[in-house]
Scaffold this motif. Structure first.
Motif, mmCIF file in Angstrom:
data_model
loop_
_atom_site.group_PDB
_atom_site.id
_atom_site.type_symbol
_atom_site.label_atom_id
_atom_site.label_comp_id
_atom_site.label_asym_id
_atom_site.label_seq_id
_atom_site.Cartn_x
_atom_site.Cartn_y
_atom_site.Cartn_z
ATOM 1 N N ILE A 1 8.194 -9.874 -26.299
ATOM 2 C CA ILE A 1 7.481 -10.356 -25.547
ATOM 3 C C ILE A 1 5.981 -9.629 -26.300
ATOM 4 N N SER A 2 5.352 -9.924 -26.465
ATOM 5 C CA SER A 2 4.330 -9.591 -27.197
ATOM 6 C C SER A 2 3.006 -8.643 -25.745
ATOM 7 N N GLU A 3 2.775 -7.709 -27.285
ATOM 8 C CA GLU A 3 1.098 -6.902 -26.394
ATOM 9 C C GLU A 3 0.340 -7.213 -25.215
ATOM 10 N N PHE B 1 13.039 -15.809 -17.423
ATOM 11 C CA PHE B 1 13.981 -14.267 -17.563
ATOM 12 C C PHE B 1 13.098 -13.472 -15.859
ATOM 13 N N PHE B 2 14.118 -12.145 -16.494
ATOM 14 C CA PHE B 2 13.436 -11.946 -15.151
ATOM 15 C C PHE B 2 12.351 -10.205 -15.520
ATOM 16 N N LYS C 1 7.896 -2.966 -10.202
ATOM 17 C CA LYS C 1 7.914 -1.148 -9.759
ATOM 18 C C LYS C 1 9.322 -1.116 -8.764
ATOM 19 N N PRO C 2 10.445 -0.404 -8.364
ATOM 20 C CA PRO C 2 9.743 1.112 -8.610
ATOM 21 C C PRO C 2 9.488 1.499 -10.464
ATOM 22 N N THR C 3 9.977 0.410 -11.419
ATOM 23 C CA THR C 3 10.393 0.761 -12.822
ATOM 24 C C THR C 3 10.172 -0.717 -13.176
ATOM 25 N N GLU D 1 11.240 -3.985 -22.831
ATOM 26 C CA GLU D 1 12.907 -4.731 -23.038
ATOM 27 C C GLU D 1 12.804 -6.541 -22.599
ATOM 28 N N ILE D 2 12.234 -6.787 -22.524
ATOM 29 C CA ILE D 2 13.211 -8.103 -22.452
ATOM 30 C C ILE D 2 11.674 -8.690 -23.756
#
Length: 310
Positions: free
Chosen positions: A111-113, A95-96, A100-102, A107-108
């Motif tokens: 994915i844990s905090e 996965f990618f 940056k820039p955002t 959104e993946i």
């Protein structure tokens, strides 16, 4: 410079700590040689927190085991291989993450905090390292220190993102590539890779050079197509691939310091190459020709750039 011997081919290792001492001139010369004659090398004493790098690898491996492994082995590609059938697919689970820039990390899926925070800390350090490396390359090319950064910037600054990949154990490695032969589209590629499982290979002097697993969290560097353009062909991108293995699952965390989508790429005026073009136009062509020879791709962009400037 330390040299790693692997099947009679020596891979450069640049000691970045030497850049701050009396051996700076010698190390800069070795860096230029590695960029010019190899297009790939290892970096030690890079200044990135190695405990943090270990944490990133551990958490990515756990994420794969918990959320991606079962799905991968249930895929149609895996089922087809069990029947002796091959395809043009790559034997990878990836996965990618755009930084940056955002950023898109929130959104993946799954994915844990903690993983998100750890990746942010890691790429913040890696981004500074990429900028430093770009300045050193500019110095060796005879350019102003920030020429690469400025060329890549576009309207919002250079793009920075990470491809996270696992290359799982493959029951029929003779039938599948982990990742087929290609050059990288962008600029500076910085790889944090597995410390146990091999598989990455680069093509040099008519033979495939196996890149050994990275001990002690060295960073592996390779040149992308846009640096070849900007340097007017001096720092060439190199064809590489990932081989599958029957035992062991290889981790690859490749971070790309790339031009922004609207950045206009051309050779530095002091070096000169074809007329400028938008990186997003290059990516459109790259998406359909990634696994082919880069020569015709670069010639196409040259003609496109010349036509636009006519």
């Amino acid at each position: 410079m330390v040299l790693i011997k692997e099947r009679e081919m020596e891979i450069p290792v640049i000691e970045f700590g030497e850049l701050d001492g009396e051996n700076r001139s010698k190390t800069m010369s070795l860096l230029d040689h590695a960029c010019d004659k190899w297009g790939f090398f290892m970096v030690d004493n890079h200044g990135i927190d190695k405990e943090l790098m270990e944490k990133v690898k551990k958490m990515i491996n756990s994420h794969y085991e918990e959320h991606l492994k079962e799905k991968f082995y249930q895929s149609e590609m895996v089922k087809a291989l069990s029947e002796g059938k091959t395809s043009d697919a790559d034997w990878e689970s990836s996965f990618f993450i755009s930084h940056k820039p955002t950023s898109n990390i929130c959104e993946i899926p799954n994915i844990s905090e903690e993983l998100s925070k750890t990746m942010d800390e890691y790429v913040c350090q890696l981004h500074k390292f990429a900028e430093r490396l770009s300045k050193l390359m500019c110095e060796n090319l005879g350019l102003d220190q920030e020429d690469i950064m400025n060329a890549f910037s576009g309207s919002k600054g250079p793009a920075f993102g990470t491809k996270v990949a696992k290359y799982p154990e493959c029951p029929r490695p003779e039938l599948m590539r982990g990742l087929r032969e290609h050059t990288d589209a962008g600029g500076i590629i910085l790889l944090l890779q597995d410390d146990q499982v091999p598989g990455l290979e680069f093509f040099k002097d008519g033979k495939w050079v196996p890149i050994p697993p990275s001990k002690n969290n060295t960073i592996f560097f390779n040149t992308g197509d846009q640096l070849e353009i900007l340097s007017n062909g001096r720092y060439k991108s190199v064809v590489h691939r990932v081989m599958t293995v029957k035992h062991g699952s290889r981790l690859s965390i490749a971070t790309f310091y790339n031009p922004a989508g609207d950045a206009v790429i051309s050779p530095a005026p002091k070096l000169f190459y074809p007329s400028g073009y938008r990186f997003q136009d290059y990516l459109k062509l790259y998406s359909t020709t990634k696994f082919g020879d880069k020569g015709p791709r670069l010639e196409t962009m040259k003609k496109m750039g010349n036509a636009d400037s006519a």
